[in-house]
Design an enzyme around this catalytic site. Structure first.
Site, PDB file in Angstrom:
ATOM      1  N   LEU A  56      64.223  -2.319 106.402  1.00 39.71           N
ATOM      2  CA  LEU A  56      65.202  -1.863 105.413  1.00 39.71           C
ATOM      3  C   LEU A  56      66.552  -1.946 106.116  1.00 39.71           C
ATOM      4  O   LEU A  56      66.646  -1.669 107.315  1.00 39.71           O
ATOM      5  CB  LEU A  56      64.929  -0.402 105.011  1.00 39.71           C
ATOM      6  N   ASP A  57      67.601  -2.322 105.377  1.00 35.38           N
ATOM      7  CA  ASP A  57      68.945  -2.329 105.962  1.00 35.38           C
ATOM      8  C   ASP A  57      69.242  -0.946 106.535  1.00 35.38           C
ATOM      9  O   ASP A  57      68.741   0.054 106.044  1.00 35.38           O
ATOM     10  CB  ASP A  57      70.009  -2.644 104.885  1.00 35.38           C
ATOM     11  N   LYS A  58      70.106  -0.913 107.531  1.00 33.71           N
ATOM     12  CA  LYS A  58      70.431   0.346 108.208  1.00 33.71           C
ATOM     13  C   LYS A  58      70.868   1.442 107.224  1.00 33.71           C
ATOM     14  O   LYS A  58      70.463   2.586 107.335  1.00 33.71           O
ATOM     15  CB  LYS A  58      71.536   0.085 109.235  1.00 33.71           C
ATOM     16  N   THR A  60      70.217   1.583 104.004  1.00 33.54           N
ATOM     17  CA  THR A  60      69.243   1.822 102.935  1.00 33.54           C
ATOM     18  C   THR A  60      68.246   2.894 103.353  1.00 33.54           C
ATOM     19  O   THR A  60      67.718   2.864 104.462  1.00 33.54           O
ATOM     20  CB  THR A  60      68.496   0.519 102.583  1.00 33.54           C
ATOM     21  N   ARG A 155      71.271  -6.756  97.055  1.00 34.33           N
ATOM     22  CA  ARG A 155      72.714  -6.547  97.080  1.00 34.33           C
ATOM     23  C   ARG A 155      73.477  -7.770  96.587  1.00 34.33           C
ATOM     24  O   ARG A 155      74.382  -7.658  95.749  1.00 34.33           O
ATOM     25  CB  ARG A 155      73.146  -6.176  98.503  1.00 34.33           C
TER      26      ARG A 155
END
Length: 239
Positions: A56-58, A60, A155
């Site tokens: 997961l993105d930082k 998120t 995104r």
């Protein structure tokens, strides 16, 4: 930022697998700079052989699957490879958008240094479904179901619809300030207003996969405090 204990983040655990509710601002894996704590290190403190099964993105938050042993890691990785893991994200996007099972399949090219772009010529296949859940005056809560797992997929796909995620400045999303939704909002003298959320409003809400014995399981990750606060304030001042 206070470091959480992995045990406090667990949503599901058995002998092979843990699913945690990842807090925002913690990377999934080691970033190149090294020093920062991340989910992999937290997991290894809890179980020595732990492996993170996806990223997961930082910024998120939400459901993250961790394998406790190599067999479980292989089992989950195969499901990701065959696109058998169902992921559901919730996002707060700018503007009022009626997405009724909107399907976006714009190919994504990773151009390096943590950035991606849409490229029909060189991009890799990327598919996402979008469904509007709740409408506010200036924002919409949407459900996002990525079929593929490209970097920044949700995104950038939303940005192509002029529906950037609130606070996602990389893709032209602006932070939400209380002054922009609350009438007669007064800020004290010499005070600087901070955004309601200090990150982009994206949360991995749910994940469905099969355990090692073949049993399907769906794990739901409750909203973190900042995401919940944003929705409550939108409900109060922007509906």
């Amino acid at each position: 930022m206070k470091m959480p204990k992995l045990a406090d983040l667990i949503l599901f655990e058995n002998d092979d697998i843990i699913v945690v509710n990842k807090p925002p601002f913690i990377s999934s894996l080691d970033e190149r700079e090294g020093g920062d704590i991340n989910m992999l290190r937290l997991a290894k403190q809890y179980v020595e052989d732990a492996q993170i099964c996806h990223r997961l993105d930082k910024e998120t938050s939400g459901a993250l699957i961790i394998a406790k042993n190599p067999e479980a890691y292989r089992h989950i990785s195969m499901q990701f490879e065959k696109r058998q893991v169902k992921k559901v994200y919730h996002a707060v996007i700018e503007g009022t958008h009626v997405f009724e099972e909107l399907f976006i399949d714009l190919p994504i090219l990773n151009v390096g240094k943590g950035t991606v772009t849409i490229s029909r010529q060189e991009g890799k296949r990327a598919e996402t479904w979008f469904q509007s859940l709740k409408y506010f005056k200036h924002y919409t809560l949407v459900e996002c179901r990525p079929v593929t797992g490209r970097m920044h997929q949700i995104r950038i796909h939303l940005a192509t619809q002029r529906a950037s995620i609130a606070g996602d400045e990389m893709y032209k999303g602006k932070p939400v300030f209380l002054s922009s939704i609350k009438r007669k909002y007064h800020l004290g003298k010499d005070q600087e207003e901070l955004p309601i959320m200090k990150r982009f409003a994206l949360h991995a809400y749910e994940v469905t996969f099969k355990l090692l014995d073949g049993t399907p399981i769906t794990i739901h990750a409750p909203y973190p405090k900042d995401f919940e606060t944003l929705l409550k304030l939108l409900e109060k001042f922007d509906s």
